[in-house]
Design a protein around this motif. Sequence first.
Motif, PDB file in Angstrom:
ATOM      1  N   LEU A  45     -45.562   0.759  17.740  1.00 28.19           N
ATOM      2  CA  LEU A  45     -44.571   0.630  16.666  1.00 28.19           C
ATOM      3  C   LEU A  45     -44.795   1.678  15.586  1.00 28.19           C
ATOM      4  N   ALA A  46     -46.067   1.961  15.304  1.00 30.91           N
ATOM      5  CA  ALA A  46     -46.362   2.981  14.285  1.00 30.91           C
ATOM      6  C   ALA A  46     -45.896   4.357  14.747  1.00 30.91           C
ATOM      7  N   GLN A  47     -45.957   4.585  16.053  1.00 33.24           N
ATOM      8  CA  GLN A  47     -45.562   5.901  16.582  1.00 33.24           C
ATOM      9  C   GLN A  47     -44.058   6.031  16.816  1.00 33.24           C
ATOM     10  N   MET A  48     -43.362   4.916  16.768  1.00 35.86           N
ATOM     11  CA  MET A  48     -41.907   4.943  17.013  1.00 35.86           C
ATOM     12  C   MET A  48     -41.214   5.786  15.946  1.00 35.86           C
TER      13      MET A  48
ATOM     14  N   GLY B  40     -36.177   3.675   2.933  1.00 37.25           N
ATOM     15  CA  GLY B  40     -36.824   2.361   2.806  1.00 37.25           C
ATOM     16  C   GLY B  40     -37.036   1.661   4.140  1.00 37.25           C
ATOM     17  N   VAL B  41     -36.268   2.054   5.148  1.00 35.61           N
ATOM     18  CA  VAL B  41     -36.390   1.401   6.452  1.00 35.61           C
ATOM     19  C   VAL B  41     -37.750   1.720   7.087  1.00 35.61           C
ATOM     20  N   ALA B  42     -38.127   2.994   7.025  1.00 31.14           N
ATOM     21  CA  ALA B  42     -39.425   3.382   7.589  1.00 31.14           C
ATOM     22  C   ALA B  42     -40.550   2.640   6.872  1.00 31.14           C
ATOM     23  N   GLU B  43     -40.403   2.544   5.561  1.00 35.46           N
ATOM     24  CA  GLU B  43     -41.407   1.852   4.756  1.00 35.46           C
ATOM     25  C   GLU B  43     -41.492   0.366   5.130  1.00 35.46           C
ATOM     26  N   ALA B  44     -40.337  -0.268   5.240  1.00 33.02           N
ATOM     27  CA  ALA B  44     -40.308  -1.697   5.585  1.00 33.02           C
ATOM     28  C   ALA B  44     -40.946  -1.943   6.950  1.00 33.02           C
ATOM     29  N   LEU B  45     -40.682  -1.043   7.889  1.00 36.01           N
ATOM     30  CA  LEU B  45     -41.261  -1.229   9.229  1.00 36.01           C
ATOM     31  C   LEU B  45     -42.760  -0.980   9.219  1.00 36.01           C
TER      32      LEU B  45
END
Lengths: 350, 350
Positions: A45-48, B40-45
């Motif tokens: 997930l981090a690499q996605m 913000g999406v990358a941050e939330a994930l």
Amino acid sequence: MRAWEANIRRVVPYVPGEQPRGGNLIKLNTNENPYPPAPGVAEALAQMSVEGLRKYPDPTAHDLVRSLAEYYGVGEDQVFVGVGSDDVIAMSFLTFFNSEKPILFPDISYSFYKVWADLFRIPYETPALDENFCIRGEDYLRENGGIIFPNPNAPTGVLLPLSEVEAIVRGNPDVIVIVDEAYIDFGGVSALKLLERYENLLVVQTFSKSRSMAGMRIGFAIGNPRLIRALNDVKYSYNSYTMNLPSIRAGVAAVKDEAYFKKTTAKIIATRERAKGKLRELGFSFPDSKANFIFAAHESVPGAQLFEDLKKARIYVRHFNGPRLDDYLRITVGSDEEMDALFAFLEEYL
Amino acid sequence: MRAWEANIRRVVPYVPGEQPRGGNLIKLNTNENPYPPAPGVAEALAQMSVEGLRKYPDPTAHDLVRSLAEYYGVGEDQVFVGVGSDDVIAMSFLTFFNSEKPILFPDISYSFYKVWADLFRIPYETPALDENFCIRGEDYLRENGGIIFPNPNAPTGVLLPLSEVEAIVRGNPDVIVIVDEAYIDFGGVSALKLLERYENLLVVQTFSKSRSMAGMRIGFAIGNPRLIRALNDVKYSYNSYTMNLPSIRAGVAAVKDEAYFKKTTAKIIATRERAKGKLRELGFSFPDSKANFIFAAHESVPGAQLFEDLKKARIYVRHFNGPRLDDYLRITVGSDEEMDALFAFLEEYL
């Protein structure tokens, strides 16, 4: 009533199990896995690429299908994936259960079967479990429009031996038999072994229990390519893109880590066996469970009362209303620490 | 044919649009947004607890429902969310279109409407668009079992003015009218404004286009609480847990960043308007589009041929077979760079 209300599909709304909020509680009510997903999932997930979310996901979820095909030693054309096994089974009802004859499933079983049959207006009959909460194979040899049962059964945890599963599949060559193996990894023998011999068999499994990913919503079915093609035809007529990018990536990562999967399921099995001994000591009786829960009744305290008193102590288990079920609690097998907290409460309480 | 095949639901399998692989291609074929999701999406994930995936997600997706209710200024009981607007609309067909009378949708429209109607055995009629590819409001005032149309329409991009949308909703008080606003954020006026006055109106939107998250699968419907309750009743009878944890978290983050949303949609609109001028110069004609695509026909090159030649140049657009559609290409509005590459090819080619 407004005129437009006349054409609204009437359903008995299903009420999902309680999802209590806040910390400091012991949640043994929805058969979740006490252990986190495989370490590779966090990495995947981090690499996605979050940027990549702007594009549609692969509608065939091919990476996930291939992982499952490799893991289970079947062809890629034998694997269907969906948004949890609920999605897979609902789609299977829509695809395969279009007979005028009733489909069959046990009277005590996963409560959604009845809900789907009602939703899609599929006639059904529910043969009773025997006095030990076991499926009676002979009940499934009469004329029918299809068969589904969980193995191990829910909420009882009872496993039907593979030979009896086979007798049901063999005895029904003209309909589809779905074996719902949500809990098979906790000590059962999968009907996947029968696939080579029976083209009317569909085996459904999930990532929500043994693979610790209820929050990701991944389920799958394995069967002969004709069944999978029919399922995909209906699925593509319903929603082409159901598996989002994180599901596909996380699913692939979870399947890869067989060692973690075996280690965590073994831990849960060990905890369950220890729990059986402890519950017996405390005056509970239960059918023998091969799932990640135990369906137990106490010799003196009614199920509903115990359920409420546990809840007051912030210990959540599941209680079902209905004949033969009232006395029982379905207790998920949590971590050893969670189970010890439950036993400590019960020792004090009883 | 095997006996069990007799009960398989027959559908004409829908073939999803081509998802070409590999780099060095210009993908203008599935109306994806050229810009990444809000930062913000990358941050939330990244902040999402992967450990938390072991638990079921909130079946009500309450955080996402609340975000949408706040953003659109409606009650939380007026919002329904699903796995892309395809899931939301399929569920709406199942919930609301249960009349013996035919539902109505345009003959040239989103191709899935026909697929869902066939899947659920709902009778339908398809009034023809007029010679300018416009919906004729009067066609939707006859007796029917429900109505659905996209606004702007797809694949034409033509916007029906709000007054005409209102005339259709007002003229059909006894059935549900669904306005599918997948592309509304690219210059249209939403029918959300009509909700206070019409309880038979359901407005459907998606995160796949204007919110750059096709890969996350999020769609929603807004309507009066009775409709939303009916939708939820059916949804909970189908699959309680459809929105996985990443969807909920990413969806909330995307809704929060209004500035980014406005900036990126404005950029796409500007690129589209520039593209219209350029396409006209190159000899194309097209109905005026208020969507993130242009449905254009060239004065001398047939659509199918241009489609194939573009594909050879690794530029993917969409071509539909069928009367009145054959001559046209549906060209997604990409980034300025992508459009310039398209124009450079066309200048050379034509």
